[in-house]
Design a protein around this motif. Structure first.
Motif, PDB file in Angstrom:
ATOM      1  N   LEU A   1       3.036   6.828  -5.501  1.00 55.81           N
ATOM      2  CA  LEU A   1       2.107   7.126  -4.416  1.00 55.81           C
ATOM      3  C   LEU A   1       0.801   6.360  -4.592  1.00 55.81           C
ATOM      4  CD1 LEU A   1       2.592  10.998  -4.052  1.00 55.81           C
ATOM      5  CD2 LEU A   1       3.374   9.221  -2.485  1.00 55.81           C
ATOM      6  N   ALA A   2       0.325   6.265  -5.826  1.00 54.91           N
ATOM      7  CA  ALA A   2      -0.920   5.552  -6.097  1.00 54.91           C
ATOM      8  C   ALA A   2      -0.805   4.072  -5.742  1.00 54.91           C
ATOM      9  CB  ALA A   2      -1.310   5.713  -7.565  1.00 54.91           C
ATOM     10  N   LEU A   3       0.370   3.495  -5.995  1.00 58.51           N
ATOM     11  CA  LEU A   3       0.577   2.070  -5.728  1.00 58.51           C
ATOM     12  C   LEU A   3       0.274   1.706  -4.272  1.00 58.51           C
ATOM     13  CD1 LEU A   3       3.776   0.935  -7.678  1.00 58.51           C
ATOM     14  CD2 LEU A   3       1.587  -0.266  -7.559  1.00 58.51           C
ATOM     15  N   THR A   4       0.671   2.576  -3.363  1.00 61.38           N
ATOM     16  CA  THR A   4       0.445   2.310  -1.938  1.00 61.38           C
ATOM     17  C   THR A   4      -1.025   2.043  -1.652  1.00 61.38           C
ATOM     18  OG1 THR A   4       2.308   3.721  -1.320  1.00 61.38           O
ATOM     19  CG2 THR A   4       0.670   3.276   0.381  1.00 61.38           C
ATOM     20  N   PHE A   5      -1.887   2.832  -2.284  1.00 60.20           N
ATOM     21  CA  PHE A   5      -3.323   2.714  -2.008  1.00 60.20           C
ATOM     22  C   PHE A   5      -3.972   1.585  -2.809  1.00 60.20           C
ATOM     23  CE2 PHE A   5      -2.101   7.050  -0.921  1.00 60.20           C
ATOM     24  CZ  PHE A   5      -2.518   7.072   0.416  1.00 60.20           C
ATOM     25  N   PHE A   6      -3.466   1.326  -4.022  1.00 52.65           N
ATOM     26  CA  PHE A   6      -3.968   0.165  -4.761  1.00 52.65           C
ATOM     27  C   PHE A   6      -3.585  -1.128  -4.048  1.00 52.65           C
ATOM     28  CE2 PHE A   6      -4.433   2.996  -8.517  1.00 52.65           C
ATOM     29  CZ  PHE A   6      -5.725   2.632  -8.875  1.00 52.65           C
ATOM     30  N   GLU A   7      -2.401  -1.151  -3.460  1.00 58.15           N
ATOM     31  CA  GLU A   7      -1.984  -2.332  -2.693  1.00 58.15           C
ATOM     32  C   GLU A   7      -2.895  -2.537  -1.486  1.00 58.15           C
ATOM     33  OE1 GLU A   7       2.046  -1.331  -1.928  1.00 58.15           O
ATOM     34  OE2 GLU A   7       2.784  -2.111  -3.847  1.00 58.15           O
ATOM     35  N   GLU A   8      -3.279  -1.432  -0.836  1.00 52.26           N
ATOM     36  CA  GLU A   8      -4.198  -1.532   0.296  1.00 52.26           C
ATOM     37  C   GLU A   8      -5.577  -2.002  -0.176  1.00 52.26           C
ATOM     38  OE1 GLU A   8      -5.757  -1.573   4.060  1.00 52.26           O
ATOM     39  OE2 GLU A   8      -3.657  -1.461   3.420  1.00 52.26           O
ATOM     40  N   MET A   9      -6.022  -1.494  -1.329  1.00 53.86           N
ATOM     41  CA  MET A   9      -7.293  -1.964  -1.888  1.00 53.86           C
ATOM     42  C   MET A   9      -7.239  -3.462  -2.144  1.00 53.86           C
ATOM     43  SD  MET A   9      -8.159   1.077  -4.642  1.00 53.86           S
ATOM     44  CE  MET A   9      -9.525   0.172  -5.385  1.00 53.86           C
ATOM     45  N   PHE A  10      -6.114  -3.929  -2.691  1.00 51.58           N
ATOM     46  CA  PHE A  10      -5.972  -5.357  -3.002  1.00 51.58           C
ATOM     47  C   PHE A  10      -5.937  -6.185  -1.725  1.00 51.58           C
ATOM     48  CE2 PHE A  10      -3.670  -9.175  -4.466  1.00 51.58           C
ATOM     49  CZ  PHE A  10      -4.445  -9.497  -5.570  1.00 51.58           C
ATOM     50  N   ASN A  11      -5.308  -5.656  -0.691  1.00 48.63           N
ATOM     51  CA  ASN A  11      -5.269  -6.362   0.596  1.00 48.63           C
ATOM     52  C   ASN A  11      -6.670  -6.521   1.181  1.00 48.63           C
ATOM     53  OD1 ASN A  11      -2.481  -6.644   0.570  1.00 48.63           O
ATOM     54  ND2 ASN A  11      -2.133  -4.753   1.715  1.00 48.63           N
ATOM     55  N   ARG A  12      -7.509  -5.503   0.974  1.00 46.90           N
ATOM     56  CA  ARG A  12      -8.864  -5.543   1.525  1.00 46.90           C
ATOM     57  C   ARG A  12      -9.813  -6.368   0.648  1.00 46.90           C
ATOM     58  NH1 ARG A  12     -10.210   0.507   3.987  1.00 46.90           N
ATOM     59  NH2 ARG A  12      -8.202   0.827   5.044  1.00 46.90           N
ATOM     60  N   ASP A  13      -9.550  -6.386  -0.655  1.00 51.06           N
ATOM     61  CA  ASP A  13     -10.451  -7.093  -1.574  1.00 51.06           C
ATOM     62  C   ASP A  13      -9.655  -7.569  -2.786  1.00 51.06           C
ATOM     63  OD1 ASP A  13     -12.586  -8.066  -3.058  1.00 51.06           O
ATOM     64  OD2 ASP A  13     -13.203  -6.089  -3.773  1.00 51.06           O
ATOM     65  N   GLN A  14      -9.111  -8.764  -2.702  1.00 50.95           N
ATOM     66  CA  GLN A  14      -8.294  -9.291  -3.794  1.00 50.95           C
ATOM     67  C   GLN A  14      -9.190  -9.625  -4.984  1.00 50.95           C
ATOM     68  OE1 GLN A  14      -5.564 -12.393  -2.781  1.00 50.95           O
ATOM     69  NE2 GLN A  14      -4.724 -11.309  -1.024  1.00 50.95           N
ATOM     70  N   ASN A  15      -8.950  -8.933  -6.091  1.00 47.84           N
ATOM     71  CA  ASN A  15      -9.688  -9.226  -7.314  1.00 47.84           C
ATOM     72  C   ASN A  15      -8.856  -8.790  -8.518  1.00 47.84           C
ATOM     73  OD1 ASN A  15     -10.691  -6.507  -8.473  1.00 47.84           O
ATOM     74  ND2 ASN A  15     -11.272  -6.358  -6.310  1.00 47.84           N
ATOM     75  N   PRO A  16      -9.102  -9.355  -9.687  1.00 45.16           N
ATOM     76  CA  PRO A  16      -8.264  -9.087 -10.866  1.00 45.16           C
ATOM     77  C   PRO A  16      -8.349  -7.663 -11.395  1.00 45.16           C
ATOM     78  CG  PRO A  16     -10.122 -10.505 -11.432  1.00 45.16           C
ATOM     79  CD  PRO A  16     -10.094 -10.405  -9.941  1.00 45.16           C
ATOM     80  N   VAL A  17      -9.436  -6.974 -11.114  1.00 41.34           N
ATOM     81  CA  VAL A  17      -9.552  -5.585 -11.581  1.00 41.34           C
ATOM     82  C   VAL A  17      -8.490  -4.718 -10.905  1.00 41.34           C
ATOM     83  CG1 VAL A  17     -11.037  -3.553 -11.664  1.00 41.34           C
ATOM     84  CG2 VAL A  17     -12.007  -5.826 -12.092  1.00 41.34           C
ATOM     85  N   ILE A  18      -8.332  -4.886  -9.598  1.00 40.73           N
ATOM     86  CA  ILE A  18      -7.294  -4.132  -8.882  1.00 40.73           C
ATOM     87  C   ILE A  18      -5.910  -4.649  -9.269  1.00 40.73           C
ATOM     88  CG2 ILE A  18      -6.437  -3.451  -6.608  1.00 40.73           C
ATOM     89  CD1 ILE A  18      -9.254  -3.920  -5.528  1.00 40.73           C
ATOM     90  N   ALA A  19      -5.800  -5.959  -9.495  1.00 39.27           N
ATOM     91  CA  ALA A  19      -4.514  -6.531  -9.912  1.00 39.27           C
ATOM     92  C   ALA A  19      -4.045  -5.911 -11.222  1.00 39.27           C
ATOM     93  CB  ALA A  19      -4.634  -8.046 -10.048  1.00 39.27           C
ATOM     94  N   TYR A  20      -4.985  -5.615 -12.113  1.00 39.36           N
ATOM     95  CA  TYR A  20      -4.629  -4.968 -13.388  1.00 39.36           C
ATOM     96  C   TYR A  20      -3.990  -3.603 -13.133  1.00 39.36           C
ATOM     97  CZ  TYR A  20      -4.932  -3.440 -18.236  1.00 39.36           C
ATOM     98  OH  TYR A  20      -4.612  -2.998 -19.517  1.00 39.36           O
TER      99      TYR A  20
END
Length: 238
Positions: free
Chosen positions: A109-128
């Protein structure tokens, strides 16, 4: 005449109610500022809850949920804003849902929202975060994609770890190498121990204070020893 009187009383009631609400709003706005100034988190929560009852708004809900999440009250955070994915979710709401679900051990479930965060702001912190969660659910190909991105884009960023009594930081790029070792091992736990340990050794040279590497390396070597003992024939044991 009676109808006019009833109408006047009704209008007066509405006016008084509006005045009361305005007074309460002013009171709790002042209370919120004072609690925030004093660093009284429970007071801030109480004030924000009253404000949201008196004048509901999504922004106030998001703020209240963020405060809950920041205080480790993840269930309360999700009860405030839900955990459904909405196209009009604010950046704060997406972050709260992602982090709260992760802490509540709900990686899918968390992945769905981290993916949305990454879509809005691609950065290595979220990629981690994405790489780590994908490793947890054994989606190695997706984890590798984010690890490659992180290794290429980490630059001078740092990553904090808290497993020891004294928290410490390592270069984020080195932390991605640590995840890479875990991902390599996860692909084939019986055959990839040595390859994973090699990557851990390389990362440890870059960050000798990386305590988590030592913990992981010792566990992998322990597992290797167990596997070797299981594959030995009776003759070789003698």
């Amino acid at each position: 005449m009676k109808q006019v009187l009833v109408l006047v009383l009704t209008i007066s009631g509405f006016v008084m109610q509006a005045q009361n609400n305005a007074t309460l709003l002013a009171h709790y706005e002042a209370y919120y500022k004072e609690m925030k100034k004093q660093g009284d988190i429970q007071g801030v929560i109480n004030a924000m809850t009253h404000l949201n009852v008196l004048a509901p708004s999504q922004a106030r809900k998001d703020t209240l949920a963020y405060i809950y999440m920041d205080q480790g009250m993840n269930t309360q955070a999700l009860n405030t804003i839900g955990f459904e994915k909405n196209a009009n979710d604010s950046d704060i709401a997406i972050q709260v849902k992602a982090l709260a679900l992760k802490e509540l051990k709900q990686p899918k479930l968390a992945l769905t929202f981290f993916e949305e965060m990454f879509n809005r702001d691609q950065n290595p912190v979220i990629a981690y975060e994405l790489a780590e969660l994908n490793i947890q659910i054994r989606n190695n190909a997706e984890a590798e994609k984010h690890i490659i991105y992180g290794l290429a884009n980490s630059k001078d960023l740092k990553k904090a770890f808290f497993e020891s009594q004294t928290p410490y930081e390592v270069p984020l790029k080195t932390a991605f190498k640590y995840l890479n070792a875990i991902n390599i091992f996860s692909k084939d736990p019986k055959s990839n121990i040595d390859a994973a340990v090699d990557v851990l050794d390389e990362a440890l040279k870059e960050a000798p204070n990386f305590n988590m590497i030592n913990i992981t390396k010792n566990e992998l070597l322990r597992q290797k020893q167990v596997l070797n003992s299981q594959t030995q024939t009776p003759e070789s044991k003698n």
